[in-house]
Design a protein around this motif. Structure first.
Motif, PDB file in Angstrom:
ATOM      1  N   LEU A   5      -1.157  20.244  -1.958  1.00 18.13           N
ATOM      2  CA  LEU A   5      -0.236  21.361  -2.023  1.00 18.13           C
ATOM      3  C   LEU A   5      -0.624  22.370  -0.971  1.00 18.13           C
ATOM      4  CD1 LEU A   5      -0.144  21.814  -5.882  1.00 18.13           C
ATOM      5  CD2 LEU A   5       1.453  20.564  -4.446  1.00 18.13           C
ATOM      6  N   THR A  86       5.563  20.461 -10.859  1.00 20.43           N
ATOM      7  CA  THR A  86       4.546  21.389 -10.364  1.00 20.43           C
ATOM      8  C   THR A  86       5.144  22.782 -10.243  1.00 20.43           C
ATOM      9  OG1 THR A  86       3.396  19.664  -9.099  1.00 20.43           O
ATOM     10  CG2 THR A  86       2.969  21.936  -8.468  1.00 20.43           C
ATOM     11  N   SER A  88       3.976  27.135  -9.585  1.00 21.26           N
ATOM     12  CA  SER A  88       2.931  28.029  -9.101  1.00 21.26           C
ATOM     13  C   SER A  88       3.079  29.383  -9.776  1.00 21.26           C
ATOM     14  CB  SER A  88       3.029  28.193  -7.575  1.00 21.26           C
ATOM     15  OG  SER A  88       2.861  26.955  -6.930  1.00 21.26           O
ATOM     16  N   ASP A 104       6.343  31.521 -10.722  1.00 26.37           N
ATOM     17  CA  ASP A 104       7.421  31.681  -9.746  1.00 26.37           C
ATOM     18  C   ASP A 104       8.691  31.060 -10.318  1.00 26.37           C
ATOM     19  OD1 ASP A 104       5.565  32.789  -8.038  1.00 26.37           O
ATOM     20  OD2 ASP A 104       5.202  30.926  -6.943  1.00 26.37           O
ATOM     21  N   ILE A 182      -4.047  32.912  -7.824  1.00 25.21           N
ATOM     22  CA  ILE A 182      -2.782  32.207  -7.634  1.00 25.21           C
ATOM     23  C   ILE A 182      -3.074  30.709  -7.719  1.00 25.21           C
ATOM     24  CG2 ILE A 182      -0.802  31.815  -6.130  1.00 25.21           C
ATOM     25  CD1 ILE A 182      -1.040  34.673  -7.064  1.00 25.21           C
ATOM     26  N   SER A 184      -1.521  26.502  -8.561  1.00 21.97           N
ATOM     27  CA  SER A 184      -0.437  25.540  -8.715  1.00 21.97           C
ATOM     28  C   SER A 184      -0.836  24.595  -9.837  1.00 21.97           C
ATOM     29  CB  SER A 184      -0.210  24.764  -7.416  1.00 21.97           C
ATOM     30  OG  SER A 184       0.248  25.623  -6.387  1.00 21.97           O
ATOM     31  N   THR A 205      -5.835  27.714  -4.448  1.00 23.73           N
ATOM     32  CA  THR A 205      -5.855  27.656  -2.987  1.00 23.73           C
ATOM     33  C   THR A 205      -6.415  28.952  -2.424  1.00 23.73           C
ATOM     34  OG1 THR A 205      -3.958  26.160  -2.913  1.00 23.73           O
ATOM     35  CG2 THR A 205      -4.473  27.363  -0.894  1.00 23.73           C
TER      36      THR A 205
END
Length: 216
Positions: A5, A86, A88, A104, A182, A184, A205
């Motif tokens: 990702l 998936t 996030s 999101d 943050i 995913s 990430t």
């Protein structure tokens, strides 16, 4: 094989542009609906609402449905996937074996049924938690140049090496995650509209900060 990702700023910008256009169209159609409803509140036919495809039985719901149909037929919104595995979002809380995130949006059409913003994720012993750290541009460029040179010197039957990745990956524990991160989250099930689900993989990430540009 691990799912990779990586940030996609171009797609995010395009999504925001489409969302702004869609909201603008929604406001115009909704204003037309309320104008018709107010002017014709004592008239069973609501002639202004007929512009939205209504009839003598028009009501708020009929106006809303007509506005949604107009938006869906406008071509401003790209077709939405029926399944999403998936999502996030930003972590709000981590407690025991659960993570709460502010997710999101997974539905682009502002007039369609929206997915819950708050999602609760269950972390089991089978959940893989990974930290993906993006390499600095100059570091990755140097690795790729080395790879390019090595592939240029291969013998005819020699197997080429694997190309370098733009990030490094390491495993984490649930306790390594905190509010504000943050992440995913991937699940085996369709989680487009699901408020609570079990995670198959969680990926954090990290992008290294760019060095400050020296001032002249």
């Amino acid at each position: 094989m691990e799912q990779e990702l990586t940030p996609r700023p171009k797609k995010t910008a395009a999504f925001l542009k489409i969302l702004i256009i869609a909201l603008g169209l929604f406001i115009i159609l909704l204003a037309a609906f309320y104008a018709g409803y107010s002017i014709n509140s004592n008239n069973a036919n609501y002639p202004v609402l007929s512009l939205l495809g209504g009839n003598q039985n028009n009501s708020y719901q009929a106006g809303f449905d007509a506005a949604r149909a107009k938006l869906e037929k406008s071509g401003l919104l790209r077709p939405e996937p029926e399944e999403i595995f998936t999502i996030s979002g930003k972590i709000s809380a981590v407690a025991q074996n659960k993570i709460t995130i502010k997710a999101d949006p997974t539905v682009a059409n502002p007039l369609a049924e929206q997915a819950p913003e708050e999602r609760t994720i269950t972390v089991s012993e089978n959940t893989k938690i990974l930290k993906q750290t993006n390499k600095a541009p100059d570091e990755f460029a140097a690795e790729f140049e080395k790879y390019r040179q090595s592939t240029g010197n291969l013998a005819p039957n020699e197997t080429p090496p694997a190309p370098p990745q733009a990030f490094t990956t390491e495993e984490l524990k649930l306790s390594d995650l905190k509010a504000g991160d943050i992440i995913s989250v991937t699940s085996d099930a369709n989680i487009k509209m699901t408020a609570q689900f079990e995670a198959k993989e969680i990926r954090l990430t990290i992008t290294p900060e760019r060095p400050a540009v020296p001032q002249p």
